[in-house]
Scaffold this motif. Structure first.
Motif, mmCIF file in Angstrom:
data_model
loop_
_atom_site.group_PDB
_atom_site.id
_atom_site.type_symbol
_atom_site.label_atom_id
_atom_site.label_comp_id
_atom_site.label_asym_id
_atom_site.label_seq_id
_atom_site.Cartn_x
_atom_site.Cartn_y
_atom_site.Cartn_z
ATOM 1 N N PRO A 125 0.794 -1.230 0.000
ATOM 2 C CA PRO A 125 0.000 0.000 0.000
ATOM 3 C C PRO A 125 0.833 1.290 0.000
ATOM 4 O O PRO A 125 0.397 2.306 -0.547
ATOM 5 N N TYR A 126 2.060 1.268 0.587
ATOM 6 C CA TYR A 126 2.848 2.510 0.651
ATOM 7 C C TYR A 126 3.127 3.078 -0.744
ATOM 8 O O TYR A 126 3.376 4.277 -0.909
ATOM 9 N N MET A 134 9.466 -7.456 5.297
ATOM 10 C CA MET A 134 9.056 -6.137 5.787
ATOM 11 C C MET A 134 7.667 -6.127 6.439
ATOM 12 O O MET A 134 7.519 -5.588 7.551
ATOM 13 N N ALA A 171 -7.595 -4.911 8.768
ATOM 14 C CA ALA A 171 -7.001 -5.602 7.596
ATOM 15 C C ALA A 171 -6.359 -6.905 8.076
ATOM 16 O O ALA A 171 -5.206 -7.228 7.761
ATOM 17 N N VAL A 196 0.347 -7.666 6.818
ATOM 18 C CA VAL A 196 0.741 -7.201 8.151
ATOM 19 C C VAL A 196 -0.221 -7.751 9.204
ATOM 20 O O VAL A 196 0.192 -8.360 10.200
ATOM 21 N N GLY A 224 -12.658 -7.647 5.442
ATOM 22 C CA GLY A 224 -13.727 -7.381 4.486
ATOM 23 C C GLY A 224 -14.280 -8.651 3.866
ATOM 24 O O GLY A 224 -13.670 -9.211 2.965
ATOM 25 N N LYS A 238 -12.749 -13.952 4.105
ATOM 26 C CA LYS A 238 -11.555 -13.481 4.817
ATOM 27 C C LYS A 238 -11.722 -13.715 6.317
ATOM 28 O O LYS A 238 -10.789 -14.132 6.999
ATOM 29 N N VAL A 270 -6.127 0.773 8.757
ATOM 30 C CA VAL A 270 -7.164 1.229 7.835
ATOM 31 C C VAL A 270 -7.622 2.680 8.061
ATOM 32 O O VAL A 270 -7.661 3.478 7.135
ATOM 33 N N MET A 325 -3.278 3.811 7.130
ATOM 34 C CA MET A 325 -4.658 4.318 7.077
ATOM 35 C C MET A 325 -5.137 4.233 5.647
ATOM 36 O O MET A 325 -5.463 5.221 5.004
ATOM 37 N N ALA A 338 -7.731 3.476 4.158
ATOM 38 C CA ALA A 338 -9.048 4.009 3.746
ATOM 39 C C ALA A 338 -8.924 5.428 3.185
ATOM 40 O O ALA A 338 -9.825 5.888 2.474
ATOM 41 N N PHE A 350 4.386 4.923 13.301
ATOM 42 C CA PHE A 350 5.757 4.450 13.083
ATOM 43 C C PHE A 350 5.945 4.048 11.631
ATOM 44 O O PHE A 350 4.983 3.714 10.934
ATOM 45 N N LYS A 358 -8.227 -1.876 -3.094
ATOM 46 C CA LYS A 358 -9.679 -2.079 -2.956
ATOM 47 C C LYS A 358 -10.007 -3.342 -2.183
ATOM 48 O O LYS A 358 -11.160 -3.748 -2.111
HETATM 49 N N1 LIG Z 1 4.051 1.915 9.009
HETATM 50 C C1 LIG Z 1 4.753 1.074 8.265
HETATM 51 O O1 LIG Z 1 5.978 1.039 8.315
HETATM 52 C C2 LIG Z 1 4.023 0.126 7.360
HETATM 53 C C3 LIG Z 1 4.680 -0.935 6.727
HETATM 54 C C4 LIG Z 1 3.922 -1.835 5.943
HETATM 55 C C5 LIG Z 1 2.550 -1.641 5.782
HETATM 56 N N2 LIG Z 1 1.967 -0.566 6.388
HETATM 57 C C6 LIG Z 1 0.508 -0.365 6.301
HETATM 58 O O2 LIG Z 1 -0.115 -1.520 6.817
HETATM 59 C C7 LIG Z 1 -1.398 -1.658 6.224
HETATM 60 C C8 LIG Z 1 -1.559 -3.088 5.713
HETATM 61 O O3 LIG Z 1 -0.593 -3.308 4.696
HETATM 62 P P1 LIG Z 1 -0.436 -4.734 4.024
HETATM 63 O O4 LIG Z 1 0.760 -4.695 3.178
HETATM 64 O O5 LIG Z 1 -0.568 -5.761 5.072
HETATM 65 O O6 LIG Z 1 -1.700 -4.786 3.049
HETATM 66 P P2 LIG Z 1 -2.839 -5.919 3.045
HETATM 67 O O7 LIG Z 1 -3.527 -5.874 4.354
HETATM 68 O O8 LIG Z 1 -2.232 -7.202 2.598
HETATM 69 O O9 LIG Z 1 -3.792 -5.401 1.905
HETATM 70 C C9 LIG Z 1 -4.533 -4.212 2.080
HETATM 71 C C10 LIG Z 1 -5.875 -4.521 2.734
HETATM 72 O O10 LIG Z 1 -6.415 -3.333 3.227
HETATM 73 C C11 LIG Z 1 -7.803 -3.455 3.254
HETATM 74 N N3 LIG Z 1 -8.416 -2.267 2.666
HETATM 75 C C12 LIG Z 1 -8.161 -1.700 1.488
HETATM 76 N N4 LIG Z 1 -8.904 -0.607 1.318
HETATM 77 C C13 LIG Z 1 -9.662 -0.498 2.402
HETATM 78 C C14 LIG Z 1 -10.659 0.411 2.822
HETATM 79 N N5 LIG Z 1 -11.008 1.457 2.084
HETATM 80 N N6 LIG Z 1 -11.256 0.197 4.017
HETATM 81 C C15 LIG Z 1 -10.910 -0.871 4.779
HETATM 82 N N7 LIG Z 1 -9.950 -1.754 4.433
HETATM 83 C C16 LIG Z 1 -9.346 -1.563 3.256
HETATM 84 C C17 LIG Z 1 -8.192 -4.684 2.456
HETATM 85 O O11 LIG Z 1 -8.527 -5.724 3.359
HETATM 86 P P3 LIG Z 1 -10.083 -5.986 3.731
HETATM 87 O O12 LIG Z 1 -10.692 -6.581 2.520
HETATM 88 O O13 LIG Z 1 -10.007 -6.903 4.877
HETATM 89 O O14 LIG Z 1 -10.640 -4.643 4.051
HETATM 90 C C18 LIG Z 1 -6.902 -5.033 1.751
HETATM 91 O O15 LIG Z 1 -6.818 -6.407 1.506
HETATM 92 C C19 LIG Z 1 -1.492 -0.594 5.149
HETATM 93 O O16 LIG Z 1 -2.206 0.493 5.661
HETATM 94 C C20 LIG Z 1 -0.052 -0.212 4.903
HETATM 95 O O17 LIG Z 1 0.075 1.095 4.401
HETATM 96 C C21 LIG Z 1 2.672 0.305 7.155
#
Ligand SMILES: NC(=O)c1ccc[n+]([C@@H]2O[C@H](COP(=O)([O-])OP(=O)(O)OC[C@H]3O[C@@H](n4cnc5c(N)ncnc54)[C@H](OP(=O)(O)O)[C@@H]3O)[C@@H](O)[C@H]2O)c1
Length: 338
Positions: free
Chosen positions: A49-50, A131, A156, A161, A181, A185, A229, A252, A254, A279, A326
């Motif tokens: 997502p980043y 990561m 999520a 993650v 969602g 899932k 989210v 976040m 969303a 973080f 999405k």
């Molecule tokens: N801070 C950091 O260093 C760091 C590092 C890695 C990732 N992240 C963040 O961690 C989060 C998860 O990343 P990931 O790589 O594990 O992705 P992921 O969960 O494998 O995929 C994204 C998931 O987010 C949910 N989503 C997408 N749009 C949404 C919406 N509008 N409302 C609600 N849920 C939505 C969906 O799951 P559902 O179908 O279940 O809603 C989607 O499958 C992201 O926000 C990402 O930016 C942050």
């Protein structure tokens, strides 16, 4: 080596939702290696997502992705040519190879890391043992720090993650409630990942309704929340948060296309004396070895489960990335490049 490389560049910046037209596929010759360089055949590309944030030209924690350059991205692959004394042909490596089939890497420490695929599949180094897994580990252990018997909520929850957060929290004796969602899932989150409960947030049109479901799922309130989210999910969790609860602000999603995601009742932070901390995992490299040791050991012991969505071929990357934003992915979104 006269082979051709295929690469995907950022062609234009999206306004709101991105589209496939923001990307461009090009073919380029692979340059001859200079001393110290290695040529890597990328096997898998990680979609994360980043990347959506990097497509914007706005102030953020990281510089924007330059236009007309190869899209940034984590990759795993195999060294196919080496002029470095640190890497041999056949080495499996993880790095930031980008959206392309081959990468020429300098082979400097930090840029490419050799990985052992004897017990861990190569692509897991982009997911649960990479990561995203470390992100889960850091936010859970360094911010939420759950005590046995406490309740941790994860949004999520089936994703790269979230799936790891819940399993690490269960290892620490917490009650774990996921939000995901759709029923498929949610079933996976409980039956495969071992969460206590999973709520399909799509069944709840607003924060009050979701908060009522959380009340049932979390009879002792919420002590820790791993936020992936934002939006109404955050509001619903805050309504059920206990005194001295902790929120790890990880993502976040969303709001990544510019949707407004206001916090409805910020006074709850004060009323509940909450700690809310954001973080970025790449700013905490000192924790990576410890996190990787725990994640690798759990995986080897069969106690770290995950799911992958694998798109086939570089051409499929833009569409798969749009799907990730999405929720069309189910688990870690990868692109198989070989
Ligand atoms: N801070 C950091 O260093 C760091 C590092 C890695 C990732 N992240 C963040 O961690 C989060 C998860 O990343 P990931 O790589 O594990 O992705 P992921 O969960 O494998 O995929 C994204 C998931 O987010 C949910 N989503 C997408 N749009 C949404 C919406 N509008 N409302 C609600 N849920 C939505 C969906 O799951 P559902 O179908 O279940 O809603 C989607 O499958 C992201 O926000 C990402 O930016 C942050």
């Amino acid at each position: 080596m006269t082979a051709t490389n295929r690469q995907i560049l950022l062609a234009s910046r999206p306004e709101g939702e991105p589209s496939v037209d923001n990307f461009r596929l090009v073919e380029t010759p692979i340059p001859a290696l200079a001393d110290g360089q290695v040529l890597v055949r990328n096997h898998y590309l990680s979609l994360d997502p980043y990347m959506r944030g990097r497509m914007n030209d706005t102030k953020s924690y990281a510089a924007p992705q330059p236009l007309d350059e190869v899209m940034i991205g984590g990759t795993v692959g195999e060294v196919v040519e080496s002029r470095s004394d640190r890497f041999e042909v056949g080495d499996h490596v993880v790095g930031m190879g980008g959206w392309q089939e081959f990468q020429v890497a300098d082979g400097t420490p930090g840029q490419l890391r050799k990985v052992d695929t004897t017990h861990i599949p190569l692509q897991a180094y982009l997911g649960a043992v990479g990561m995203p897994g470390i992100t889960a580990w850091y936010g859970l252990t360094q911010i939420i720090d759950p005590k046995p018997g406490e309740t941790v909520v994860v949004s999520a929850a089936s994703g790269a993650v979230g799936s790891v957060v819940g399993q690490l929290a269960k290892e620490r004796g917490a009650r774990v409630v996921g939000l995901a969602g759709g029923p498929e899932k949610c079933r996976f989150v409980v039956s495969e990942l071992g969460f206590d409960v999973c709520i399909d947030y799509r069944e709840h049109p607003d924060a009050r309704s979701l908060s009522a479901a959380l009340k049932t799922a979390c009879p002792n309130g919420i002590d820790g929340y791993f936020e992936n989210v934002g939006g109404i999910i955050l509001d619903a969790v805050m309504l059920r948060s206990n005194a001295f609860s902790r929120i790890a602000m990880c993502g976040m999603i969303a709001g990544y296309n510019g949707e407004p995601t206001p916090m409805q009742i910020p006074a709850l932070i004060l009323i509940n004396r909450m700690t809310i901390r954001g973080f970025i995992v790449s700013e905490h490299m000192e924790f990576w070895p410890e996190a990787l040791t725990e994640l690798g050991s759990l995986y080897a012991a069969g106690r770290l489960r995950y799911r992958e969505s694998i798109a086939q071929g570089l051409d499929s990357a833009p569409e798969a990335f749009l799907g990730l934003l999405k929720g069309r992915n189910f688990g870690k979104q990868l692109v198989k490049l070989t």
